[in-house]
Motif scaffolding. Structure first.
Motif, mmCIF file in Angstrom:
data_model
loop_
_atom_site.group_PDB
_atom_site.id
_atom_site.type_symbol
_atom_site.label_atom_id
_atom_site.label_comp_id
_atom_site.label_asym_id
_atom_site.label_seq_id
_atom_site.Cartn_x
_atom_site.Cartn_y
_atom_site.Cartn_z
ATOM 1 N N ASP A 42 0.839 -1.207 0.000
ATOM 2 C CA ASP A 42 0.000 0.000 0.000
ATOM 3 C C ASP A 42 0.869 1.249 0.000
ATOM 4 O O ASP A 42 0.595 2.216 -0.726
ATOM 5 C CB ASP A 42 -0.918 -0.019 1.219
ATOM 6 C CG ASP A 42 -2.118 0.906 1.072
ATOM 7 O OD1 ASP A 42 -2.445 1.294 -0.070
ATOM 8 O OD2 ASP A 42 -2.730 1.252 2.102
ATOM 9 N N PHE A 43 1.929 1.241 0.814
ATOM 10 C CA PHE A 43 2.890 2.355 0.791
ATOM 11 C C PHE A 43 3.415 2.553 -0.632
ATOM 12 O O PHE A 43 3.409 3.657 -1.179
ATOM 13 C CB PHE A 43 4.079 2.055 1.712
ATOM 14 C CG PHE A 43 3.886 2.402 3.151
ATOM 15 C CD1 PHE A 43 3.346 3.616 3.540
ATOM 16 C CD2 PHE A 43 4.285 1.522 4.147
ATOM 17 C CE1 PHE A 43 3.192 3.939 4.874
ATOM 18 C CE2 PHE A 43 4.138 1.835 5.493
ATOM 19 C CZ PHE A 43 3.582 3.044 5.862
ATOM 20 N N SER A 44 3.912 1.465 -1.212
ATOM 21 C CA SER A 44 4.552 1.536 -2.520
ATOM 22 C C SER A 44 3.602 2.076 -3.582
ATOM 23 O O SER A 44 3.969 2.952 -4.379
ATOM 24 C CB SER A 44 5.065 0.149 -2.925
ATOM 25 O OG SER A 44 5.754 0.186 -4.162
ATOM 26 N N ARG A 45 2.402 1.577 -3.598
ATOM 27 C CA ARG A 45 1.441 2.004 -4.604
ATOM 28 C C ARG A 45 1.087 3.485 -4.475
ATOM 29 O O ARG A 45 0.676 4.120 -5.437
ATOM 30 C CB ARG A 45 0.171 1.144 -4.530
ATOM 31 C CG ARG A 45 0.394 -0.299 -4.986
ATOM 32 C CD ARG A 45 -0.890 -1.112 -4.936
ATOM 33 N NE ARG A 45 -1.924 -0.536 -5.792
ATOM 34 C CZ ARG A 45 -1.999 -0.690 -7.096
ATOM 35 N NH1 ARG A 45 -1.080 -1.424 -7.723
ATOM 36 N NH2 ARG A 45 -2.965 -0.145 -7.803
ATOM 37 N N ASN A 46 1.271 4.033 -3.288
ATOM 38 C CA ASN A 46 0.973 5.445 -3.050
ATOM 39 C C ASN A 46 2.229 6.309 -2.934
ATOM 40 O O ASN A 46 2.228 7.348 -2.287
ATOM 41 C CB ASN A 46 0.094 5.583 -1.806
ATOM 42 C CG ASN A 46 -1.310 5.082 -2.042
ATOM 43 O OD1 ASN A 46 -2.097 5.706 -2.734
ATOM 44 N ND2 ASN A 46 -1.620 3.911 -1.489
ATOM 45 N N GLU B 60 5.436 -1.908 -8.019
ATOM 46 C CA GLU B 60 4.120 -1.287 -7.864
ATOM 47 C C GLU B 60 4.209 0.186 -7.477
ATOM 48 O O GLU B 60 3.187 0.839 -7.270
ATOM 49 C CB GLU B 60 3.312 -2.043 -6.805
ATOM 50 C CG GLU B 60 2.874 -3.429 -7.231
ATOM 51 C CD GLU B 60 1.917 -3.387 -8.413
ATOM 52 O OE1 GLU B 60 0.900 -2.677 -8.335
ATOM 53 O OE2 GLU B 60 2.215 -4.060 -9.431
ATOM 54 N N PHE B 61 5.422 0.717 -7.410
ATOM 55 C CA PHE B 61 5.622 2.088 -6.922
ATOM 56 C C PHE B 61 4.790 3.088 -7.728
ATOM 57 O O PHE B 61 4.914 3.190 -8.953
ATOM 58 C CB PHE B 61 7.105 2.470 -6.997
ATOM 59 C CG PHE B 61 7.395 3.831 -6.415
ATOM 60 C CD1 PHE B 61 7.491 4.004 -5.044
ATOM 61 C CD2 PHE B 61 7.548 4.932 -7.230
ATOM 62 C CE1 PHE B 61 7.746 5.251 -4.501
ATOM 63 C CE2 PHE B 61 7.806 6.189 -6.700
ATOM 64 C CZ PHE B 61 7.900 6.345 -5.331
ATOM 65 N N GLY B 62 3.935 3.822 -7.018
ATOM 66 C CA GLY B 62 3.150 4.888 -7.615
ATOM 67 C C GLY B 62 1.944 4.458 -8.421
ATOM 68 O O GLY B 62 1.180 5.311 -8.906
ATOM 69 N N LYS B 63 1.724 3.155 -8.571
ATOM 70 C CA LYS B 63 0.655 2.677 -9.447
ATOM 71 C C LYS B 63 -0.745 2.857 -8.863
ATOM 72 O O LYS B 63 -1.736 2.668 -9.565
ATOM 73 C CB LYS B 63 0.892 1.210 -9.811
ATOM 74 C CG LYS B 63 2.077 0.996 -10.740
ATOM 75 C CD LYS B 63 2.190 -0.446 -11.190
ATOM 76 C CE LYS B 63 3.352 -0.642 -12.154
ATOM 77 N NZ LYS B 63 3.477 -2.057 -12.596
ATOM 78 N N GLY B 64 -0.817 3.218 -7.587
ATOM 79 C CA GLY B 64 -2.128 3.416 -6.981
ATOM 80 C C GLY B 64 -2.627 4.847 -7.069
ATOM 81 O O GLY B 64 -3.729 5.150 -6.603
ATOM 82 N N LYS C 81 5.209 5.915 -1.532
ATOM 83 C CA LYS C 81 6.096 5.888 -0.375
ATOM 84 C C LYS C 81 6.922 4.613 -0.544
ATOM 85 O O LYS C 81 6.382 3.508 -0.485
ATOM 86 C CB LYS C 81 5.309 5.861 0.935
ATOM 87 C CG LYS C 81 4.483 7.115 1.199
ATOM 88 C CD LYS C 81 3.675 6.965 2.475
ATOM 89 C CE LYS C 81 2.746 8.141 2.717
ATOM 90 N NZ LYS C 81 3.472 9.365 3.072
ATOM 91 N N MET C 82 8.210 4.767 -0.748
ATOM 92 C CA MET C 82 9.048 3.614 -1.082
ATOM 93 C C MET C 82 9.025 2.578 0.037
ATOM 94 O O MET C 82 9.300 2.882 1.197
ATOM 95 C CB MET C 82 10.484 4.060 -1.334
ATOM 96 C CG MET C 82 11.436 2.923 -1.677
ATOM 97 S SD MET C 82 13.119 3.528 -1.918
ATOM 98 C CE MET C 82 14.010 1.991 -2.176
ATOM 99 N N SER C 83 8.698 1.347 -0.314
ATOM 100 C CA SER C 83 8.707 0.256 0.651
ATOM 101 C C SER C 83 10.125 0.001 1.148
ATOM 102 O O SER C 83 11.092 0.189 0.422
ATOM 103 C CB SER C 83 8.155 -1.017 0.000
ATOM 104 O OG SER C 83 8.406 -2.147 0.817
ATOM 105 N N VAL C 84 10.227 -0.436 2.395
ATOM 106 C CA VAL C 84 11.544 -0.780 2.948
ATOM 107 C C VAL C 84 11.877 -2.243 2.703
ATOM 108 O O VAL C 84 12.937 -2.723 3.111
ATOM 109 C CB VAL C 84 11.610 -0.475 4.462
ATOM 110 C CG1 VAL C 84 11.349 0.996 4.722
ATOM 111 C CG2 VAL C 84 10.629 -1.349 5.246
ATOM 112 N N LEU C 85 10.988 -2.959 2.036
ATOM 113 C CA LEU C 85 11.228 -4.370 1.750
ATOM 114 C C LEU C 85 12.114 -4.538 0.518
ATOM 115 O O LEU C 85 12.161 -3.682 -0.358
ATOM 116 C CB LEU C 85 9.902 -5.109 1.527
ATOM 117 C CG LEU C 85 8.879 -5.065 2.659
ATOM 118 C CD1 LEU C 85 7.690 -5.956 2.327
ATOM 119 C CD2 LEU C 85 9.502 -5.491 3.991
ATOM 120 N N THR C 86 12.790 -5.663 0.451
ATOM 121 C CA THR C 86 13.651 -5.959 -0.699
ATOM 122 C C THR C 86 12.839 -6.521 -1.871
ATOM 123 O O THR C 86 13.373 -6.666 -2.964
ATOM 124 C CB THR C 86 14.730 -6.984 -0.315
ATOM 125 O OG1 THR C 86 14.095 -8.175 0.173
ATOM 126 C CG2 THR C 86 15.653 -6.431 0.772
#
Length: 443
Positions: free
Chosen positions: A350-354, A368-372, A356-361
Motif C-alpha cells: 500500500d505504501f509503494s502504490r501510493n 508497484e511504486f506509484g501505481k495506486g 512511499k518507497m517500501s523498505v522491503l527488498t
C-alpha cells in the motif's frame, strides 16, 4: 484458551519425499509428509491501548488511519491505538516526557534515535524481533544500517516504516521545445548538468532554466563524505569537499541558471518554477511526485537520481521514519505487533502504490511504486526508476545535525551568490564547524 490465541511464527516441514524406480522400468512416486511442526507464540488478547507518537510529516492523521490504525484493527482487534501529533503545541517528545505522558511508539527520523537516548527512552528491539520471529532479511539492509548508525548502536533502536525516495523529474515539453534529448536512467551529475546548460536560455522573453540539483548536502550524503573525522575535527578543507563544491558550481552556478531569485538553494521556489514550466529538470522526491498530480497539462517523466562517478548505483541518503518502542512502555509486545503490521507485505504494498518507497527488498512490491495514484494511471511513466537505486548510508558523528548541515549549506550559498570563492568559503566554514563542535562538547 481464555485470553490467549496461538500465533504462527514459522513452519518447519519434516516431510520426506522418496522416488522409487522399479526394475521393470516403471516409476512410482511415494511421498511421506509428516504433519507440520509449528513454532507458536501465545498472544495475550486482553484489550490494550498503544500510544503512537509521531509528527505530522511521517504520518498525518489520514496516513495513520490508512497505514497503521486500520491494518492493526483488522489483524489485532484487541489493540487500540492512540494518535499523538508531536507537531502540536505542548506535545513535543520533550514535553510529553516532562508531563509523564510517555508514548509507547515514537516515530521520527535519524536524529530522533539520538533524542531517545538522551531522554533515556532508547529500547533495543532484538529480543522482540527474536520472540516474534520477524525476518529481517525481508528489509533493505541499508535501512537497518541507517538505524544503527543514527542510534550509534550495534542494536536496532527502531525499525523503518517507509523511505522517501528521490528521482530526476523532467518537463518533456521543454526538451521538445529546444530539441534536446530527454534525460535517461543511469546519468551522472555531470551528464545531467550538461543537458541543463543546453536548455538554459532566454526565449520569447522568458528565462528558461535547465536544472536545479538541490543542496550540495544531497550529493555529499550520496558519496558518504563526512563533515567530521574520527576525532570530530572538520573535514571541510579537504580535497573531496573542494571537488564537491566545484561540481555543484559547474552544474548550477552559471548565468541564466543561478541569477536572482535563484541564487539561493530554495527547493520550494524551484519546484514552483518546474511546475510552472520554466525549469526543465529538478532532483525531487516523493512529495514532488505527489505535487505533479495537479500538473495535468504538463508532459513529464522521471528517471533515476543523478549518480556520482565514484559511487554508481546509489541514490542519496536513506530518508526513512523509524518506529521505536520506548524503554518505559508497559505494552511492548502490543507495540511490536503494531510495528510488525506496518512491515507486513500488505501495508508495504500500500505504501509503494501510493509513492512511499517500501523498505522491503521485494521486487514485486518495488514494481508497484506509484501505481495506486489515480492521476498517473494509464500514463507511460517511469515511476519505478525512483526505487531502482540503493540509498546511501552516510556515517555521521554524534555532533552532526541540522546546525552543522546549515554551516555547509551557508558555505555554498555565499559561493553561489559570488560573495566568496570556494577555498575561502570552505576555510571559514571549517573554522565555524570546529567552533560549533567544541561548544557542543562543553554542554
Amino acid at each position: 484458551m481464555d485470553n490467549y490465541v496461538l500465533r504462527k511464527t514459522g513452519i518447519v516441514i519434516t516431510g520426506l519425499t522418496l522416488m522409487i524406480t522399479g526394475c521393470s522400468g516403471g516409476v512410482d512416486s511415494v511421498k511421506t509428509v509428516k504433519p507440520a511442526e509449528e513454532k507458536q507464540v501465545k498472544l495475550d488478547t486482553t484489550p490494550v491501548k498503544v500510544k503512537f507518537a509521531t509528527t505530522s510529516g511521517p504520518f498525518n492523521e489520514k496516513d495513520f488511519q490508512q497505514y497503521v490504525k486500520d491494518p492493526v484493527a483488522k489483524k489485532y482487534p484487541h489493540i487500540t491505538l492512540e494518535y499523538i501529533n508531536m507537531s502540536e503545541k505542548g506535545l513535543s517528545l520533550n514535553e510529553l516526557v516532562a508531563a509523564g505522558n510517555l508514548p509507547d511508539i515514537v516515530v521520527g527520523y535519524g536524529a530522533t534515535l539520538k533524542q531517545l537516548k538522551d531522554l533515556q527512552l532508547f529500547y533495543t528491539l532484538e529480543p522482540l524481533i527474536k520472540k516474534y520471529n520477524l525476518d529481517l532479511n525481508r528489509i533493505s539492509p541499508e535501512m537497518l544500517e541507517y538505524i544503527k548508525v543514527n542510534g550509534a548502536s550495534d542494536s536496532l533502536g527502531g525499525l523503518p516504516a517507509y523511505n522517501n525516495t528521490f528521482g530526476l523529474f523532467n518537463n518533456k515539453g521543454l526538451f521538445d521545445k529546444f530539441g534536446v534529448p530527454y534525460p535517461k536512467d543511469g546519468m551522472t551529475w555531470e551528464e545531467v548538468g550538461d543537458l541543463g546548460r543546453k536548455i538554459t536560455q532566454m526565449y520569447d522573453g522568458v528565462q528558461y532554466r535547465g536544472f536545479f540539483p538541490d543542496g550540495v548536502n544531497r550529493m555529499i550524503n550520496q558519496i558518504t563524505l563526512t563533515q567530521l573525522d574520527k576525532n570530530d575535527k572538520s573535514m571541510l578543507t579537504t580535497e573531496p569537499w573542494k571537488n564537491a563544491f566545484e561540481l555543484w558550481n559547474k552544474i548550477y552556478n552559471y548565468p541564466g541558471s543561478s541569477d536572482p531569485p535563484f541564487n539561493t538553494i530554495n527547493f520550494s521556489n524551484n519546484q514552483a518554477a518546474f511546475l510552472k514550466g520554466e525549469l526543465a529538470m529538478i532532483t525531487g522526491y516523493s512529495a514532488t511526485l505527489l505535487a505533479l498530480r495537479e500538473a495535468k497539462d504538463m508532459s513529464w517523466d522521471v528517471v533515476t537520481y543523478p549518480q556520482h562517478k565514484s559511487k554508481m548505483g546509489y541514490s542519496t541518503n536513506v530518508d526513512t521514519p523509524n518506529l521505536s518502542i520506548t524503554e518505559q512502555s508497559k505494552v511492548k509486545d502490543a507495540a511490536f505487533l503494531v510495528i510488525e503490521t506496518v512491515l507486513s507485505d500488505e501495508v508495504q504494498l500500500d505504501f509503494s502504490r501510493n509513492a512511499k518507497m517500501s523498505v522491503l527488498t521485494s521486487d514485486k512490491v518495488k514494481q508497484e511504486f506509484g501505481k495506486g495514484i489515480p492521476e498517473f494511471q494509464g500514463k507511460p511513466l517511469n515511476l519505478v526508476s525512483m526505487v531502482n537505486l540503493k540509498p546511501s548510508v552516510p556515517r555521521i558523528s554524534q555532533y552532526q545535525g541540522s546546525d552543522t548541515n546549515k554551516i555547509v549549506s551557508d558555505a555554498y550559498e555565499v559561493v553561489l551568490r559570488k560573495e566568496k570563492d570556494i577555498n575561502t568559503a570552505l576555510r571559514e566554514a571549517d573554522e565555524a564547524l570546529n567552533k560549533l563542535v567544541e561548544s557542543k562538547k562543553k554542554q
